[in-house]
Write a protein that holds these residues in place. Structure first.
Motif, PDB file in Angstrom:
ATOM      1  N   ARG A  25      32.843  42.732  50.197  1.00  0.00           N
ATOM      2  CA  ARG A  25      34.125  42.458  49.553  1.00  0.00           C
ATOM      3  C   ARG A  25      35.203  42.357  50.626  1.00  0.00           C
ATOM      4  NH1 ARG A  25      36.253  46.035  44.553  1.00  0.00           N
ATOM      5  NH2 ARG A  25      35.751  47.759  45.940  1.00  0.00           N
ATOM      6  N   ARG A  46      37.569  32.858  40.206  1.00  0.00           N
ATOM      7  CA  ARG A  46      36.782  33.440  39.113  1.00  0.00           C
ATOM      8  C   ARG A  46      35.636  32.550  38.646  1.00  0.00           C
ATOM      9  NH1 ARG A  46      38.920  37.380  35.918  1.00  0.00           N
ATOM     10  NH2 ARG A  46      40.370  38.652  37.056  1.00  0.00           N
ATOM     11  N   PHE A  69      38.877  35.755  43.813  1.00  0.00           N
ATOM     12  CA  PHE A  69      39.941  36.165  42.884  1.00  0.00           C
ATOM     13  C   PHE A  69      41.266  35.881  43.571  1.00  0.00           C
ATOM     14  CE2 PHE A  69      36.293  38.798  42.011  1.00  0.00           C
ATOM     15  CZ  PHE A  69      36.273  38.993  40.636  1.00  0.00           C
ATOM     16  N   SER A  74      43.371  40.432  40.515  1.00  0.00           N
ATOM     17  CA  SER A  74      42.171  40.934  41.194  1.00  0.00           C
ATOM     18  C   SER A  74      42.182  42.453  41.143  1.00  0.00           C
ATOM     19  CB  SER A  74      42.176  40.477  42.652  1.00  0.00           C
ATOM     20  OG  SER A  74      43.189  41.172  43.356  1.00  0.00           O
ATOM     21  N   TYR A  75      41.113  43.040  41.626  1.00  0.00           N
ATOM     22  CA  TYR A  75      41.035  44.508  41.637  1.00  0.00           C
ATOM     23  C   TYR A  75      42.147  45.119  42.484  1.00  0.00           C
ATOM     24  CZ  TYR A  75      39.096  49.207  42.346  1.00  0.00           C
ATOM     25  OH  TYR A  75      38.912  50.565  42.400  1.00  0.00           O
ATOM     26  N   GLU A  82      34.385  37.924  47.193  1.00  0.00           N
ATOM     27  CA  GLU A  82      33.135  38.677  47.162  1.00  0.00           C
ATOM     28  C   GLU A  82      31.997  37.765  47.549  1.00  0.00           C
ATOM     29  OE1 GLU A  82      32.326  40.615  43.485  1.00  0.00           O
ATOM     30  OE2 GLU A  82      34.174  41.809  43.565  1.00  0.00           O
ATOM     31  N   GLN A  84      28.136  37.945  47.217  1.00  0.00           N
ATOM     32  CA  GLN A  84      27.083  38.730  46.576  1.00  0.00           C
ATOM     33  C   GLN A  84      25.748  38.175  47.027  1.00  0.00           C
ATOM     34  OE1 GLN A  84      27.904  38.761  42.350  1.00  0.00           O
ATOM     35  NE2 GLN A  84      29.996  39.503  42.670  1.00  0.00           N
TER      36      GLN A  84
HETATM   37  N1  LIG Z   1      31.749  42.210  41.230  1.00  0.00           N
HETATM   38  C1  LIG Z   1      32.530  43.252  41.018  1.00  0.00           C
HETATM   39  N2  LIG Z   1      32.245  44.144  40.070  1.00  0.00           N
HETATM   40  C2  LIG Z   1      33.058  45.215  39.864  1.00  0.00           C
HETATM   41  C3  LIG Z   1      34.228  45.408  40.644  1.00  0.00           C
HETATM   42  C4  LIG Z   1      34.519  44.429  41.635  1.00  0.00           C
HETATM   43  O1  LIG Z   1      35.516  44.531  42.370  1.00  0.00           O
HETATM   44  N3  LIG Z   1      33.660  43.375  41.774  1.00  0.00           N
HETATM   45  N4  LIG Z   1      35.032  46.512  40.406  1.00  0.00           N
HETATM   46  C5  LIG Z   1      35.851  47.072  41.357  1.00  0.00           C
HETATM   47  O2  LIG Z   1      35.799  48.223  41.671  1.00  0.00           O
HETATM   48  C6  LIG Z   1      34.935  47.188  39.129  1.00  0.00           C
HETATM   49  C7  LIG Z   1      35.676  46.397  38.108  1.00  0.00           C
HETATM   50  N5  LIG Z   1      37.078  46.437  38.342  1.00  0.00           N
HETATM   51  C8  LIG Z   1      37.912  45.354  38.336  1.00  0.00           C
HETATM   52  C9  LIG Z   1      39.207  45.560  37.904  1.00  0.00           C
HETATM   53  C10 LIG Z   1      40.068  44.486  37.830  1.00  0.00           C
HETATM   54  C11 LIG Z   1      39.648  43.229  38.202  1.00  0.00           C
HETATM   55  C12 LIG Z   1      40.572  42.071  38.050  1.00  0.00           C
HETATM   56  O3  LIG Z   1      40.280  40.983  38.497  1.00  0.00           O
HETATM   57  N6  LIG Z   1      41.702  42.248  37.398  1.00  0.00           N
HETATM   58  C13 LIG Z   1      42.679  41.231  37.146  1.00  0.00           C
HETATM   59  C14 LIG Z   1      42.254  40.331  36.007  1.00  0.00           C
HETATM   60  C15 LIG Z   1      42.048  41.043  34.735  1.00  0.00           C
HETATM   61  C16 LIG Z   1      41.472  40.144  33.634  1.00  0.00           C
HETATM   62  O4  LIG Z   1      40.936  39.096  33.899  1.00  0.00           O
HETATM   63  O5  LIG Z   1      41.608  40.566  32.486  1.00  0.00           O
HETATM   64  C17 LIG Z   1      44.022  41.847  36.846  1.00  0.00           C
HETATM   65  O6  LIG Z   1      44.059  43.046  36.604  1.00  0.00           O
HETATM   66  O7  LIG Z   1      44.997  41.108  36.914  1.00  0.00           O
HETATM   67  C18 LIG Z   1      38.373  43.045  38.677  1.00  0.00           C
HETATM   68  C19 LIG Z   1      37.487  44.111  38.737  1.00  0.00           C
HETATM   69  C20 LIG Z   1      33.497  47.346  38.761  1.00  0.00           C
HETATM   70  N7  LIG Z   1      32.743  46.084  38.907  1.00  0.00           N
END
Ligand SMILES: Nc1nc2c(c(=O)[nH]1)N(C=O)[C@@H](CNc1ccc(C(=O)N[C@@H](CCC(=O)O)C(=O)O)cc1)CN2
Ligand SMILES: Nc1nc2c(ncn2[C@@H]2O[C@H](COP(=O)(O)OP(=O)(O)OP(=O)(O)O)[C@@H](O)[C@H]2O)c(=O)[nH]1
Ligand SMILES: [K+]
Length: 466
Positions: A25, A46, A69, A74-75, A82, A84
């Protein structure tokens, strides 16, 4: 721990060792140029793209899924890439190394432990209690703990804390408005029913604290030390509780020379069971070091099980042990080997029949057999009881010592405020100040006011790549 740094960071996000899939990552503010360099094209956010992960000479190191992302969706709240791939340590290290080289001119470096989640916190993707819950979810040792950690991660705990915070702030604003208009100060407390409002807040805070305490037991577990004379069956009891041959059992007194720790779960509550060297006078150097360690463990215990031989309980040596046990730590006397008692000696018909127990009360002696398992269910129940575990009220969230300390500090501030309230309006400013401090204590839980030191401490205990 590097705080508030903005360079792009990279790490292997999956556990070390072999796995079905391994994820690298990368997070940073503007990763698009690096994405093109690493994958050969601009990636639609995405969307899963299957492509080769090439080295600098264009040779494929792996073929996998690339996922991009675009920040802030994103996270971390930054751009995230990422890769993978296949989950082998050598291939992942190679791909990571190549990423670091390709991103060197952009300042790409290895991530510190917890740094992805720290960025998520600093970019307001989650509050501090949620960030802590990420680590607690990863580290959860039972399903109950995992369920509660997930509840914290989803914000259930933070919402409760914030709701209480808001009520304190509203009350404080009323008080401060009154302070600004001293002619209206008279009877402020009565007019706004401040005492009743404060009473309601204190009550809800107490309920929240009780739940947090359950959540902390679930996270931290209980340190249970098995102590007693040699040969009374401490190691046998550890093995019986663990359901496995963890510690060495022999008829030779003085077999266990050093502590043996085994984590078990009772109804999902973690217990760290610590078997220790038997306590006696000894000339043996190794054994006496072991005995010194036993006492050190006893000092740190949450619960002490004082094991005795049911055929000869509380002899002179046991009384000497009892006298040295730290005051304030709960002690359960456990008489073991009831299977060896003849009928006439038996304290009651069956060891499980607690109703017939002659010395009743919460600290009554337990009668067990590590060999047959008699009395162990009752022992497990009593351990949960001592832990303060309320089986009917499973904690809705996981909590940490830090959270409990903050809740207790808020509770103390509000108690002082309540004292001021009973002095009528002469001490309105003091009343307001205590409300401010209580509010600040609650805000520490969600991280609205936190020192870099505290953040460093919290995130550095995460694993790499989280
Ligand atoms: N492949 C993958 N799996 C994973 C993670 C990751 O980073 N990558 N995570 C990491 O630990 C956890 C999941 N957590 C995440 C939390 C938020 C977002 C994210 O993109 N949030 C955006 C969009 C939200 C949406 O589409 O609803 C946001 O909050 O704006 C991604 C992963 C567990 N699984
Ligand atoms: N009959 C019977 N024997 C037991 C029971 N528990 C332990 N023993 C026996 O007692 C002996 C000592 O057991 P341990 O578990 O090694 O005792 P310990 O307290 O750990 O001993 P130290 O290592 O010397 O401190 C072994 O022979 C066990 O098999 C029991 O409940 N019933
Ligand atoms: K032993």
């Amino acid at each position: 721990m590097i705080l508030r740094a903005h360079e792009p960071i990279a790490a292997i996000a999956t556990a070390p060792g072999r796995g079905g899939i391994g994820v690298i990552r990368i997070s940073g503010r503007n990763l698009e140029p690096l994405v093109v360099r690493l994958t050969g094209k601009a990636l639609q956010p995405r969307h899963a793209h299957y492509l080769p992960f090439n080295d600098s000479r264009g040779q494929a190191m792996d073929a996998g899924i690339a996922l991009f992302f675009k920040g802030p969706q994103s996270y971390t709240g930054e751009d995230v890439l990422e890769l993978q791939g296949h989950g082998g340590p050598a291939v992942l290290r190679r791909v990571l190394q190549h990423c670091l080289e390709a991103g060197r001119d952009a300042g790409l470096r290895l991530a510190e432990p917890g740094e992805f989640t720290q960025r998520a916190f600093l970019n307001d993707r989650m509050d501090l209690a949620q960030a802590e819950a990420v680590a607690d979810l990863v580290n959860a040792s039972s399903e109950a703990a995992a369920r509660s950690a997930m509840a914290s991660l989803s914000g259930a705990f933070s919402e409760k804390v914030n709701a209480l915070s808001d009520r304190i702030v509203r009350l404080r604003m009323l008080v401060e408005a009154t302070l600004d208009f001293p002619e209206e100060e008279i009877d402020f407390l009565e007019k706004y029913q401040a005492a009743a409002t404060l009473g309601g807040i204190r009550q809800d805070l107490a309920a929240l604290t009780a739940q947090a305490r359950q959540g902390m037991i679930l996270r931290e577990g209980l340190h249970v030390v098995l102590a007693g004379q040699p040969n009374v069956g401490k190691s046998s009891l550890l093995n019986a509780l663990a359901g496995d041959e963890i510690a060495i059992v022999t008829p030779i007194a003085g077999t266990t020379r050093d502590k043996v720790i085994q984590q078990i779960h009772i109804d999902g509550v973690p217990m760290h069971i610590i078997d220790t060297a038997g306590l006696r006078e000894t000339e043996d150097t190794v054994e006496s070091i072991g005995i010194a360690r036993t006492w050190a463990e006893i000092e740190k215990a949450n619960v002490i099980l004082h094991l005795q031989d049911a055929r000869n309980p509380q002899d002179a040596l046991d009384s000497a042990i009892t006298a040295r046990l730290p005051a304030g730590t709960p002690v359960l006397k456990v008489n073991n080997k009831v299977d060896l008692l003849s009928d006439g000696q038996a304290p009651w018909e069956t060891a499980d029949d607690a109703a017939n127990n002659p010395d009743a009360g919460p600290h009554r002696t337990l009668y067990i057999s590590a060999r047959t398992g008699a009395g162990l269910d009752e022992l497990r129940r009593r351990l949960l009881d001592i832990a303060g575990w309320n089986p009917g009220a499973e904690s809705p969230w996981l909590a940490r010592e830090r959270h409990l300390a903050a809740l207790e500090s808020a509770r103390d501030r509000l108690a002082v405020a309540a004292g001021h309230a009973s002095h009528n309006d002469q001490v309105l400013d003091l009343f307001a100040e205590e409300l401010r401090l209580a509010h600040e204590a609650l805000c520490a839980i969600t991280g609205q006011f936190t020192s870099d030191d505290l953040l460093g401490e919290i995130f550095s205990s995460f694993c790499i790549g989280k």
